[in-house]
Design a protein around this motif. Structure first.
Motif, short mmCIF file in Angstrom:
data_model
loop_
_atom_site.label_atom_id
_atom_site.label_comp_id
_atom_site.label_asym_id
_atom_site.label_seq_id
_atom_site.Cartn_x
_atom_site.Cartn_y
_atom_site.Cartn_z
N GLN A 1 1.27 -5.73 -6.48
CA GLN A 1 2.50 -5.26 -5.89
C GLN A 1 3.55 -4.78 -6.67
N LYS A 2 3.72 -5.26 -8.09
CA LYS A 2 4.51 -4.58 -9.09
C LYS A 2 4.29 -3.03 -9.37
N CYS A 3 2.95 -3.06 -9.53
CA CYS A 3 2.35 -1.64 -9.86
C CYS A 3 2.89 -0.67 -8.61
N GLU A 4 2.49 -1.28 -7.28
CA GLU A 4 2.88 -0.48 -6.34
C GLU A 4 4.33 -0.05 -6.21
N GLU A 5 5.20 -1.08 -6.33
CA GLU A 5 6.55 -0.82 -6.34
C GLU A 5 7.14 0.35 -7.22
N ILE A 6 6.44 0.40 -8.31
CA ILE A 6 7.03 1.42 -9.78
C ILE A 6 6.18 2.74 -9.10
N ARG A 7 5.11 2.62 -8.94
CA ARG A 7 4.48 4.08 -8.44
C ARG A 7 5.24 4.54 -7.32
N ARG A 8 5.51 3.78 -6.10
CA ARG A 8 6.31 4.42 -4.94
C ARG A 8 7.64 5.02 -5.40
N ARG A 9 8.23 4.41 -6.22
CA ARG A 9 9.53 5.00 -6.83
C ARG A 9 9.31 6.06 -7.76
N LEU B 1 6.25 8.09 -8.60
CA LEU B 1 5.38 8.92 -8.26
C LEU B 1 5.25 9.54 -6.92
N GLY B 2 6.08 8.68 -5.92
CA GLY B 2 6.20 8.91 -4.72
C GLY B 2 5.20 8.18 -3.53
N SER B 3 5.30 8.12 -2.39
CA SER B 3 4.46 7.50 -1.39
C SER B 3 3.21 8.43 -1.03
N THR B 4 3.10 9.58 -1.72
CA THR B 4 1.99 10.39 -1.34
C THR B 4 1.17 11.00 -2.28
N HIS B 5 1.13 10.17 -3.36
CA HIS B 5 0.53 10.55 -4.59
C HIS B 5 -0.90 9.57 -4.50
N PRO B 6 -2.05 10.46 -5.27
CA PRO B 6 -3.30 9.56 -5.11
C PRO B 6 -3.28 8.44 -5.69
N ASP B 7 -2.25 8.09 -6.79
CA ASP B 7 -2.32 6.83 -7.66
C ASP B 7 -1.79 5.85 -6.47
N TYR B 8 -0.68 6.27 -5.93
CA TYR B 8 -0.23 5.22 -4.96
C TYR B 8 -1.09 4.69 -3.90
N ALA B 9 -1.88 5.76 -3.37
CA ALA B 9 -2.86 5.43 -2.41
C ALA B 9 -3.88 4.31 -3.08
#
Length: 282
Positions: free
Chosen positions: A54-62, A64-72
């Motif tokens: 969840q910590k990782c998800e929060e950082i990647r969303r901010r 990389l954005g919510s359409t980045h493959p790593d966020y997925a």
């Protein structure tokens, strides 16, 4: 032997250094959080695994954005942890979020998109919703057959998943044909000592034992209810021969012998009391 405790110790040291030097919004820091979460998950510590994902998800969303493959990928990882915790509703929610991102970014013919469909199907299966599970496994099968080919191990796994679903809803004959096809692919790719080979072989034996109990079989129905099954396929021919020989017989002794072989094979891979052993019942 994998030493997860030692791996975790070094990953945590790395996380501390990266937090100090790179800061908590750097992609490398997020990747380290993801790695720590994976190690916790491998240890069976799903509470900590979820926390770090969840910590990782929060950082990647901010960042990389919510359409980045790593966020997925992070969404998928969170879903898998929820699945391990038995929270299938949350697991399905995050797999569906992942599916939406990957469909937008990668398209509906990408192997990773197919993998997400497979994850959604497995979650529906965990919930006992086999109709939806079959729907998503069949979508996944169609993509993998076109993109990866019919000899790829991922395609074999999807055939096995379809076989499992049909088995659960009582379509044993169709399940046997699909598991036979899956096993033939795996047999051509892996040695008999490989865990995937042994897993599929055990399931095939289980299917076979149930078939022996349920003669006669509806061959026509089995062969026409799935477009990926052809009449000239080796597994189909074997199945027809088996059916003809046993149409009016109930070979209980032979079925029990096959089922015991199946249990013995699974017991080599899993400890006593494992759920798989309990599921193999006539």
């Amino acid at each position: 032997k994998r030493d997860y405790a030692l791996a975790l110790e070094y990953h945590l040291k790395c996380e501390e250094i990266q937090r100090t030097v790179l800061g908590t919004t750097h992609p490398h820091y997020a990747e380290t959080l993801n790695t720590i979460a994976v190690v916790y998950s491998q240890q069976g510590d799903y509470a900590n695994a979820l926390q770090y994902h969840q910590k990782c998800e929060e950082i990647r969303r901010r960042v990389l954005g919510s359409t980045h493959p790593d966020y997925a990928l992070t969404l998928s990882n969170i879903a898998k942890v929820y699945k391990h915790q038995g929270n299938y509703a949350k697991a399905l929610e995050y797999h569906q979020k992942c599916e939406e991102v990957r469909k937008t970014v990668l398209g509906t013919t990408h192997p990773d998109y197919a993998s997400t469909l497979n994850n959604i199907a497995n979650t529906y299966s965990d919930q006992g919703n086999y109709a939806k599970a079959l729907e998503y496994h069949q979508k996944c099968e169609e993509i993998q057959r076109k993109v990866l080919g019919s000899t790829h191990p991922h395609y074999a796994t999807t055939l096995h998943n379809l076989a499992m679903c049909f088995f659960k809803i009582g379509k044993i004959s169709l399940s046997f044909i699909l598991s036979s096809k899956s096993f033939q692919i795996i047999r051509s790719l892996f040695s008999q000592k490989h865990s995937t080979f042994q897993k599929l072989y055990a399931f095939l034996l289980q299917n076979f034992s149930h078939l022996l109990f349920r003669m006669p079989f509806d061959i026509y129905s089995a062969s026409n209810s799935n477009p990926s099954i052809s009449a000239d396929n080796d597994s189909y021919s074997t199945f027809v021969k088996l059916s003809e020989e046993n149409r009016n017989k109930r070979k209980f002794a032979e079925a029990i012998q096959v089922l015991n072989s199946c249990k013995e094979l699974i017991s080599l891979q899993h400890p006593k009391g494992h759920p798989l052993l309990g599921e193999i019942l006539l």
